[in-house]
Design a protein around this motif. Sequence first.
Motif, PDB file in Angstrom:
ATOM      1  N   GLY A  95       0.809  -1.214   0.000  1.00  0.00           N
ATOM      2  CA  GLY A  95       0.000   0.000   0.000  1.00  0.00           C
ATOM      3  C   GLY A  95       0.840   1.260   0.000  1.00  0.00           C
ATOM      4  O   GLY A  95       0.517   2.239  -0.677  1.00  0.00           O
ATOM      5  N   VAL A  96       1.946   1.250   0.747  1.00  0.00           N
ATOM      6  CA  VAL A  96       2.821   2.427   0.817  1.00  0.00           C
ATOM      7  C   VAL A  96       3.439   2.724  -0.541  1.00  0.00           C
ATOM      8  O   VAL A  96       3.350   3.849  -1.062  1.00  0.00           O
ATOM      9  N   ILE A  97       4.087   1.719  -1.125  1.00  0.00           N
ATOM     10  CA  ILE A  97       4.798   1.930  -2.385  1.00  0.00           C
ATOM     11  C   ILE A  97       3.849   2.339  -3.494  1.00  0.00           C
ATOM     12  O   ILE A  97       4.098   3.304  -4.229  1.00  0.00           O
ATOM     13  N   LEU A  98       2.737   1.640  -3.615  1.00  0.00           N
ATOM     14  CA  LEU A  98       1.808   1.940  -4.691  1.00  0.00           C
ATOM     15  C   LEU A  98       1.105   3.280  -4.489  1.00  0.00           C
ATOM     16  O   LEU A  98       0.794   3.974  -5.446  1.00  0.00           O
ATOM     17  N   GLU A  99       0.856   3.661  -3.236  1.00  0.00           N
ATOM     18  CA  GLU A  99       0.232   4.964  -2.963  1.00  0.00           C
ATOM     19  C   GLU A  99       1.171   6.103  -3.337  1.00  0.00           C
ATOM     20  O   GLU A  99       0.745   7.124  -3.890  1.00  0.00           O
ATOM     21  N   LEU A 100       2.460   5.940  -3.049  1.00  0.00           N
ATOM     22  CA  LEU A 100       3.430   6.987  -3.379  1.00  0.00           C
ATOM     23  C   LEU A 100       3.749   7.022  -4.862  1.00  0.00           C
ATOM     24  O   LEU A 100       4.163   8.064  -5.386  1.00  0.00           O
ATOM     25  N   GLN A 101       3.568   5.903  -5.555  1.00  0.00           N
ATOM     26  CA  GLN A 101       3.888   5.861  -6.976  1.00  0.00           C
ATOM     27  C   GLN A 101       2.777   6.437  -7.847  1.00  0.00           C
ATOM     28  O   GLN A 101       3.043   6.910  -8.947  1.00  0.00           O
TER      29      GLN A 101
END
Length: 437
Positions: free
Chosen positions: A285-291
């Motif tokens: 969730g973190v990586i995809l939200e920031l991407q």
Amino acid sequence: MVRPSGSSAFPECGVMPRLISHGILVLSLSHTSYSSPSLCWSRPDCVDRLESHPKDARAWGELGFYGGGVVGSRHFSPKDCELRALELDPSIAAFWYNLGVIGGGRTEGRWYSEKACFQRALGLDPKDANAWDELGAVGGGRVKGRDHSPRNCFERALLLDPHHAGAWYNLGLRGGGLVAGLGYSTPEQCYAKAGKGRDRKLEVDLASLPDSVKKEDFRNVAVELLVGNLNLDFREQMTELFRLCHPASAECLENGKAQSVYWHGELARKLSEAPSMVSAIVLQGVILELQKPQKGNTSFSSSLLRQAVCTAQVRWARSERRLATDKVPHAFDDPCDETTPTRLWSMEPAVEPGEGHRMGCALAAGSILAASVSLIFILRTRPKLESYQRLPQTDWEFLDTEGGARAGAVQEVLELQDHHLLTPLQRFQTCQCFPGL
């Protein structure tokens, strides 16, 4: 739940990996190579399984997913685990895929590069969308006697999984393409599809978690990343990831993959007893939200990082089954608890103000200034109010105070005694004060 794939290998703790592949690290709670439930949900589970079944290929593969561990007094790295799994059963496509994600390795008497691992995985399972995406990210290659360009690999991945966020993102970086007979001619169209794919995948992964997972498991991960010992380093790395992803770039995908691998290993080391899949999904969730593309000129901030870290937990907590079964009271130290009071003195905005925000603030400031000027003008120009004076208690005191100029007033009062019930003294005592001139 069945064994996850796509992120199953994690490097030694403390060493940030340098990955060549540009594909998003796609966590999945299922893999076509498996048809039975997962053997273990955490590193200790896998270790216990291997202590009693040291030749269980699947247990070795899953231990690699959870970051490796100590079996029989010997430490096995993630790569060691995947290589051991391949020695025991080289027919499982997921093991080859995982070895490719790590960077390749030596098995069967030869060295397998990343590309060779993905080719071997697709030779065993040509319906693995993750492997097609990764093969495209490393430049494409030959599968079952046919050459495939990078664009063709991404298109094949999307035929198998129309919601594959990594493949959509990679296709957008190459200007778009043809998917299921439909043309996507602009990168923006592909990025929009990638965003929808991320959201859908996160929901599917969260729904696949077992009922044994508790809110405390999510809270522990969030606390470690947002306020724990890992916080400063984690924030620094996520700031760099956000910078690489806006605007979109191949480096964004490469860095996001490396970050997922590294931080999963760190969390496995810090939270060894926690379900490792919770950590993996939170990081997803973190990586995809920031991407994903941001609205306007949004910049990286603590509030944005908190939102990214809490994305998985908030969605998990709002699911219907969780609303019906989870009666655990809120924890005061949960950074993702929506009922937790925020610091009123924080000057950091939740989002970067846009043009509308600035205009609204300017109008509000102008109105306050105009009101302040008007109030000052009124206070300075109004007639000055005289102070109130104490009324003399006797006619002699009155004469002594006011002098001869007021003597006539006392005489007038004395002349009125015959017409009023109150004496002059009583009249003065009834009204204790009056405005002076």
